[in-house]
Design an enzyme around this catalytic site. Structure first.
Site, PDB file in Angstrom:
ATOM      1  N   GLY A  22     -11.177  83.950  15.716  1.00 10.42           N
ATOM      2  CA  GLY A  22     -12.279  84.217  15.542  1.00 10.42           C
ATOM      3  C   GLY A  22     -12.987  84.441  16.912  1.00 10.42           C
TER       4      GLY A  22
ATOM      5  N   LYS B 264      -2.307  90.316  22.544  1.00  7.88           N
ATOM      6  CA  LYS B 264      -0.938  89.699  22.528  1.00  7.88           C
ATOM      7  C   LYS B 264       0.190  90.818  22.346  1.00  7.88           C
ATOM      8  CE  LYS B 264      -2.911  88.753  19.121  1.00  7.88           C
ATOM      9  NZ  LYS B 264      -3.896  88.202  18.274  1.00  7.88           N
TER      10      LYS B 264
ATOM     11  N   THR C 136     -14.493  93.076  17.195  1.00  7.10           N
ATOM     12  CA  THR C 136     -14.831  91.666  16.874  1.00  7.10           C
ATOM     13  C   THR C 136     -14.834  90.938  18.228  1.00  7.10           C
ATOM     14  OG1 THR C 136     -13.715  91.564  14.841  1.00  7.10           O
ATOM     15  CG2 THR C 136     -14.325  89.610  15.673  1.00  7.10           C
ATOM     16  N   VAL C 137     -13.573  90.993  19.023  1.00  5.06           N
ATOM     17  CA  VAL C 137     -13.475  90.353  20.141  1.00  5.06           C
ATOM     18  C   VAL C 137     -14.378  91.023  21.435  1.00  5.06           C
ATOM     19  CG1 VAL C 137     -12.138  89.470  21.889  1.00  5.06           C
ATOM     20  CG2 VAL C 137     -11.204  89.308  19.723  1.00  5.06           C
TER      21      VAL C 137
ATOM     22  N   GLU D 243      -5.591  84.868  28.763  1.00 10.58           N
ATOM     23  CA  GLU D 243      -5.411  83.673  28.066  1.00 10.58           C
ATOM     24  C   GLU D 243      -5.918  83.521  26.710  1.00 10.58           C
ATOM     25  OE1 GLU D 243      -5.378  80.100  29.964  1.00 10.58           O
ATOM     26  OE2 GLU D 243      -5.309  79.881  27.704  1.00 10.58           O
TER      27      GLU D 243
ATOM     28  N   ASP E  99       2.474  87.767  14.586  1.00  8.92           N
ATOM     29  CA  ASP E  99       1.521  87.284  15.492  1.00  8.92           C
ATOM     30  C   ASP E  99       1.583  85.960  16.306  1.00  8.92           C
ATOM     31  OD1 ASP E  99      -1.457  87.360  16.293  1.00  8.92           O
ATOM     32  OD2 ASP E  99      -1.184  85.274  15.349  1.00  8.92           O
TER      33      ASP E  99
ATOM     34  N   ILE F 283      -8.363  78.197  22.810  1.00  6.46           N
ATOM     35  CA  ILE F 283      -7.600  77.083  23.369  1.00  6.46           C
ATOM     36  C   ILE F 283      -7.206  77.304  24.845  1.00  6.46           C
ATOM     37  CG2 ILE F 283      -5.692  75.555  23.320  1.00  6.46           C
ATOM     38  CD1 ILE F 283      -5.596  76.099  20.368  1.00  6.46           C
TER      39      ILE F 283
ATOM     40  N   LYS G  49       3.251  85.100  20.253  1.00  9.72           N
ATOM     41  CA  LYS G  49       2.592  83.998  21.070  1.00  9.72           C
ATOM     42  C   LYS G  49       3.503  82.949  21.684  1.00  9.72           C
ATOM     43  CE  LYS G  49      -1.842  84.504  18.636  1.00  9.72           C
ATOM     44  NZ  LYS G  49      -2.666  83.835  17.096  1.00  9.72           N
TER      45      LYS G  49
HETATM   46  N1  HSE Z   1      -5.238  86.626  13.234  1.00  4.05           N
HETATM   47  C1  HSE Z   1      -4.811  85.834  14.233  1.00  4.05           C
HETATM   48  C2  HSE Z   1      -4.814  84.515  13.754  1.00  4.05           C
HETATM   49  C3  HSE Z   1      -5.951  85.902  15.213  1.00  4.05           C
HETATM   50  O1  HSE Z   1      -5.193  84.248  12.555  1.00  4.05           O
HETATM   51  O2  HSE Z   1      -4.574  83.428  14.489  1.00  4.05           O
HETATM   52  C4  HSE Z   1      -5.682  85.339  16.594  1.00  4.05           C
HETATM   53  O3  HSE Z   1      -4.591  86.213  17.146  1.00  4.05           O
END
Ligand code: HSE
Length: 406
Positions: free
Chosen positions: A299, A100, A11-12, A124, A196, A131, A200
């Protein structure tokens, strides 16, 4: 042209190629030399893709090509992302990543390797998707002592909580919708159990303090126990349930207190109306006060856009290191159990008298429309340790959620 390679065409990774192609003109406005994707490393072939001829399967093709100056690591996971990133940095190629998990686990080491080889390790996109937050922390806050960073750092869980709150959806239905929209991680456990956003906030805490905070050191609670009745109680308190990463850096002791957990956020707080898949990071500097960074936290294109912003920074700084502030030393962590909070608690109605006695008679009862057979209340302010000791006395305790102070 600055030649780059993308590791992982998911995806990314595919988003990175798309951002570079679609926005080449905008990129050239600020970076006239331009950026070109020379290789895409993946185990798979993509015969129908316009990038089919750039797909390679051997990392050495990229490492051994002196024309490649920047590598985007969008593979995710620790291995082989770590080995490939290390090889690239040791060859003097900068690495930009959205990973991450790797940044949290071994980012400090990779940042040191980058410095030794006059290139950069930038990430980033690993926090807050599109963001810009890590670069502003480095470039705009040098004059500040940042006392607090807190935020809604996971799009999937914020989407789920918003659907539960506003549409009364069950947790499972809302999760399915988030997955259908491509927000959730492959394994949604990382989102819903809070791992997740915990990674972060650990990264943010590391940058704010200049010492490493690891995900495993941060108390972490997800949203799997949140139900629609919690939103009814929250509404009667003029609050809403949000999953937050919070980090407090104490200016006197220099200790840092970090946690990921659901909080009851009061109406009027800047994070109260951050809904759906959006993320927001609230930063408090001792001079500047509160600043909030808000936008798409997940996304394909928002996350890829953040990776490409790092690529351009690396390209501008070819031959030298951009120090984002991640170091390979440990942060001075404070005891999270010593932090004081007010707790919202739900238990069986039969425990009311005992609860009032044990919590000192100062509890404030909370009622919610349509919820019966329970005693729900707010505790006085107490440390996490005191609360855990008292809560252990009640077998019927269903739930406790911290209140975010207004
Ligand atoms: N699964 C993560 C989220 C994607 O929903 O924020 C971005 O790290």
């Amino acid at each position: 042209m600055v030649e780059i390679a993308i590791l992982g065409f998911g995806t990314v990774g595919s988003g990175v190629a798309e951002v570079i192609d679609r926005n080449q003109k905008s990129i050239r406005r600020d970076f006239p030399v331009g950026i070109h994707v020379k290789y895409i490393l993946d185990l798979r072939d993509f015969p129908d893709s316009p990038y089919a001829d750039r797909v390679v399967h051997d990392i050495h093709t990229i490492i051994d090509d002196p024309e490649v100056e920047v590598v985007c690591e969008t593979m995710g996971g620790k291995h082989p992302a770590y080995e490939f990133s290390r090889m690239a940095l040791e060859a003097g190629k900068s690495v930009c990543t959205s990973n991450k998990e790797l940044v949290d686990a071994i980012g400090g080491e990779l940042a040191v390797i980058a410095k030794q080889h006059n290139c950069s390790y930038l990430f980033e996109a690993s926090v807050g998707g599109g963001i810009p937050i890590l670069r502003p922390l480095r470039t705009s806050f040098s004059q500040e002592f940042i006392t607090d960073v807190m935020g809604i750092l996971n799009g999937t869980t914020n989407y789920i909580l918003t659907k539960m709150e506003k549409e009364g959806l069950s947790f499972e239905t809302a999760l399915r919708q988030a997955q259908d929209n491509g927000y959730a991680e492959k394994n949604p456990e990382a989102d819903i159990e809070g791992y997740d956003p915990c990674r972060k906030i650990a990264i943010l805490a590391s940058l704010v303090t200049g010492g490493n905070v690891k995900f495993q050191q941060v108390p972490c609670e997800g949203i799997t126990k949140i139900d629609t009745d919690d939103f009814r109680y929250a509404a009667s308190l003029h609050r809403v349930v949000k999953l937050l990463g919070v980090c407090h850096h104490d200016q006197e002791s220099d200790k840092v207190y970090v946690r990921t957990a659901p909080y009851l956020v009061p109406e009027g707080h800047p994070l109260y109306s951050v809904s759906d898949v959006y993320n927001a990071v609230l930063v408090h500097g001792n001079m500047v006060g509160d600043l909030m960074f808000y936008g798409s936290g997940a996304g394909k294109l928002p996350t890829a856009s953040a990776v490409v912003s790092d690529v351009i920074e690396c390209a501008w700084n070819r031959g030298r290191n951009v120090d984002i502030g991640l170091h390979n030393t440990d942060a001075d962590l404070g005891d999270p159990e010593s932090v004081k909070d007010v707790f919202f608690v739900r238990m069986d109605a039969s425990e009311k008298d005992r609860a009032q006695m044990l919590f000192g008679g100062h509890v404030q009862e909370v009622k919610a429309e349509g919820v019966n057979g329970e005693f729900a209340f707010l505790t006085p302010e107490m440390t996490d340790r005191e609360f855990t000791e008292k809560a252990a006395e009640f077998e019927t305790l269903k739930k406790s959620i911290r209140l975010l102070q207004g």
